[in-house]
Design a protein around this motif. Sequence first.
Motif, mmCIF file in Angstrom:
data_model
loop_
_atom_site.group_PDB
_atom_site.id
_atom_site.type_symbol
_atom_site.label_atom_id
_atom_site.label_comp_id
_atom_site.label_asym_id
_atom_site.label_seq_id
_atom_site.Cartn_x
_atom_site.Cartn_y
_atom_site.Cartn_z
ATOM 1 N N GLY A 85 0.855 -1.194 0.000
ATOM 2 C CA GLY A 85 0.000 0.000 0.000
ATOM 3 C C GLY A 85 0.882 1.233 0.000
ATOM 4 O O GLY A 85 1.353 1.664 1.054
ATOM 5 N N ILE A 86 1.138 1.780 -1.158
ATOM 6 C CA ILE A 86 2.122 2.882 -1.179
ATOM 7 C C ILE A 86 1.523 4.207 -0.680
ATOM 8 O O ILE A 86 2.227 5.189 -0.520
ATOM 9 C CB ILE A 86 2.731 3.094 -2.579
ATOM 10 N N ARG A 87 0.219 4.181 -0.483
ATOM 11 C CA ARG A 87 -0.347 5.400 0.103
ATOM 12 C C ARG A 87 -0.252 5.374 1.623
ATOM 13 O O ARG A 87 -0.551 6.361 2.281
ATOM 14 C CB ARG A 87 -1.790 5.578 -0.367
ATOM 15 N N ASN A 88 0.143 4.255 2.132
ATOM 16 C CA ASN A 88 0.440 4.145 3.561
ATOM 17 C C ASN A 88 1.905 4.550 3.746
ATOM 18 O O ASN A 88 2.806 3.885 3.219
ATOM 19 C CB ASN A 88 0.216 2.687 3.996
ATOM 20 N N SER A 89 2.104 5.666 4.484
ATOM 21 C CA SER A 89 3.450 6.237 4.588
ATOM 22 C C SER A 89 4.459 5.244 5.167
ATOM 23 O O SER A 89 5.613 5.201 4.757
ATOM 24 C CB SER A 89 3.397 7.496 5.449
ATOM 25 N N GLU A 90 3.987 4.410 6.124
ATOM 26 C CA GLU A 90 4.909 3.468 6.760
ATOM 27 C C GLU A 90 5.318 2.354 5.787
ATOM 28 O O GLU A 90 6.490 1.981 5.693
ATOM 29 C CB GLU A 90 4.234 2.865 7.991
ATOM 30 N N ASN B 222 10.885 1.941 0.432
ATOM 31 C CA ASN B 222 12.054 2.765 0.087
ATOM 32 C C ASN B 222 13.305 2.315 0.859
ATOM 33 O O ASN B 222 14.430 2.381 0.354
ATOM 34 C CB ASN B 222 11.768 4.241 0.379
ATOM 35 N N LEU B 223 13.067 1.850 2.105
ATOM 36 C CA LEU B 223 14.189 1.365 2.911
ATOM 37 C C LEU B 223 14.850 0.149 2.256
ATOM 38 O O LEU B 223 16.077 -0.013 2.315
ATOM 39 C CB LEU B 223 13.687 1.002 4.314
ATOM 40 N N THR C 241 7.648 9.722 -0.864
ATOM 41 C CA THR C 241 8.356 9.795 0.403
ATOM 42 C C THR C 241 7.614 8.990 1.466
ATOM 43 O O THR C 241 6.412 9.185 1.665
ATOM 44 C CB THR C 241 8.474 11.258 0.872
ATOM 45 N N GLY C 242 8.314 8.086 2.105
ATOM 46 C CA GLY C 242 7.744 7.316 3.195
ATOM 47 C C GLY C 242 8.300 7.828 4.519
ATOM 48 O O GLY C 242 9.437 8.305 4.576
ATOM 49 N N GLN C 243 7.459 7.718 5.556
ATOM 50 C CA GLN C 243 7.891 8.245 6.850
ATOM 51 C C GLN C 243 7.562 7.244 7.941
ATOM 52 O O GLN C 243 6.487 6.642 7.932
ATOM 53 C CB GLN C 243 7.186 9.580 7.120
ATOM 54 N N PHE C 244 8.512 7.087 8.866
ATOM 55 C CA PHE C 244 8.284 6.172 9.993
ATOM 56 C C PHE C 244 9.158 6.621 11.152
ATOM 57 O O PHE C 244 10.380 6.785 10.992
ATOM 58 C CB PHE C 244 8.638 4.734 9.576
ATOM 59 N N GLN C 245 8.500 6.818 12.290
ATOM 60 C CA GLN C 245 9.195 7.247 13.520
ATOM 61 C C GLN C 245 10.125 8.437 13.249
ATOM 62 O O GLN C 245 11.299 8.437 13.633
ATOM 63 C CB GLN C 245 9.988 6.077 14.110
#
Lengths: 421, 238
Positions: free
Chosen positions: A289-294, A300-301, A378-382
């Motif tokens: 789910g690329i709309r899920n930032s995590e 991307n990681l 862009t993905g974002q996590f913590q």
Amino acid sequence: MIAAAIGIDVDVGHLDELLPELDQPRVERFIELADGDITIRRPLALPNKFSALFRQNPHFSLSWERRRPDLRDQTLSGYEMSLASIAANARWTAQEICDLLVAFREKERGRWHGRSYFRTTLGKALGQAAKHRRDQREGAFQQADEAASEAKEEGHSSAETDDKAKLLAKLNRACILQGRNLRFTDVKRRGSCYVAFDDLGHEIQLGTVREMNAFVVTQANIAEATGINLSIPGTKKATWFPVVEVFIAIAHSQPIEFDYGLREETRIYLARALDALTSHNPDYAQRVGIRNSEELFLLNLSLRTGLRDSFLHYDLEGRAPKCWPRFVVWTKDGELCVQVPMLQTFLSTPVGGNERISTDRLKQGLAMMQFAIDKVKTGQFQGQKISYRWCISPTAFALDPGCDPQPGLNPEQDADPEQPP
Amino acid sequence: MSSPSDHTSVQNSNLSSPRADSDQAQAHFNWLFSRALSDRQSGDTWIVQATISLQRKISFQAFDSTLDAARWAVKESINTNVYTHLALHTPDRPKGKGNTDTTLCLTALAADLDAASPYRGSNAGKAPDVASLRLLICDFEESYQFPLTVIESGYGLYAMVRFREPLWLEDKRARKEADDLLGRFTEAFRIFGRKRGWPNTVDRVPLAGLIRVAGTLNHKGNPPLPVRFSRNVNGDFR
């Protein structure tokens, strides 16, 4: 009187000429190779050929002057072998080479050698030169008349009416096909791949030029299509590469097949990448789910931490499984996302098919399939962010129409696309 | 150093009481080795002689001059069979015996022509007598058009031809070629021998082989027979 009992002295060279040979078959083999026997004589002058070769060939002139530190054998015989080989490759006759060696030995004040010595040296030089010429010229192919008689026996006839027909006739004379029931009728190019057809109607994927040169993939494809498992008779350089050249020449003598343009080529690359990724790591068969930032962050990681070098060590046994970057991925919305630089890297490795294709060309192919090019995601996590540029297809994209599931997808997963990973 | 032409003594032909002939021995060594020994290239080369007693005991002796070699041969010949290596050899020879690897210089080719005799194990395929062997010499000379040097060995002949220049053997390959040349010389005689119905009458003298010395005695029978050069002034055989 004792003096009267003494016979005359005879030149050892004269005796060597007169006395019967101990191994006559060997002499006859030499005569056949050299097109006649040699006579040891002291030439009054070296032939005109000598000065021409002396000027043209530095190895020859240095050998004549006995200044070749690169030669392993620094004895007079070693230098004679060198001179004989060069002269034989320059198509000197056996007697001319013999005169050359006799003159050289005299110049260097060498000891006497008989005809057997010169026959041995000349035999080696002439044999190697003939083999070299044969390999260079038609090493991979049988002589036309041999093949014609073979074709006649088998009831085939080859009408060499144009270039393609001549090339096909040459291809079917390939030594690698000798004695095998395989006769090619056409070779076509589809994108960067080559496809051959035989007289029994088989379509044979020869692969890319790199694959053909490597032989193994092409060999497997031919065996799969025809049941004939070819093996290279001799060195690949001498007997297989010339055959690859003929495959290419036949394909290039006619237009590239219509269906296999850039679009189709790109489709094949994507399917190959998806199949490789999911066979290496079955988890990669799940949609993201690329709309899920995590989720996007984790995707991307994988690109950031994935080891592109692990593509190169794909076949090594006993190594810990390497993490592959996930550069082609199906989304939960049925989009196909492609990270082009990594796709290009993958394709350039052996596991990707050793393809040399530019990122621009890949992007052109993707654009032809209505992909949105280089969208920053862009993905974002913590609190951490990772951004990459992705090429994204329209929703409900079908990479391979009529194929269920699509390449790189898990069937179970495909059956229920809404199920969370 | 003397040459064969210096020695003009006639062989004592009294077979009932033959004696060793120093002129013949000297001529033999001069003819075979003097040019090679006087060659500056020769370095440390040796004439190697052997004596083989009736009890088959063999011993070797080396000489660096033809004079010494001839004197020793004549002296030893009173009681035993004396031989010389056909080629010149190096000083370092295992147990004094020359072998192919110690060969330095070949000056002549030789073939050993044996006639039937009561002292051989088998006379099958051999020419009936020494006179018959001369037919082979004639066949050869007629076919190849050069006269040979012939040495009577007692119950056979040595057919020999000297090279215009000594053949120095620099390596294994050259020694193999020289040995082959000796084999080819023998084969030439065998061809004539087979034509005349004597297939086993010609023996090969290998590169490290021994031949009897002219001027010495063959002690196989009693009385012993002289070993000597064999041709008269007119070039005809005796």
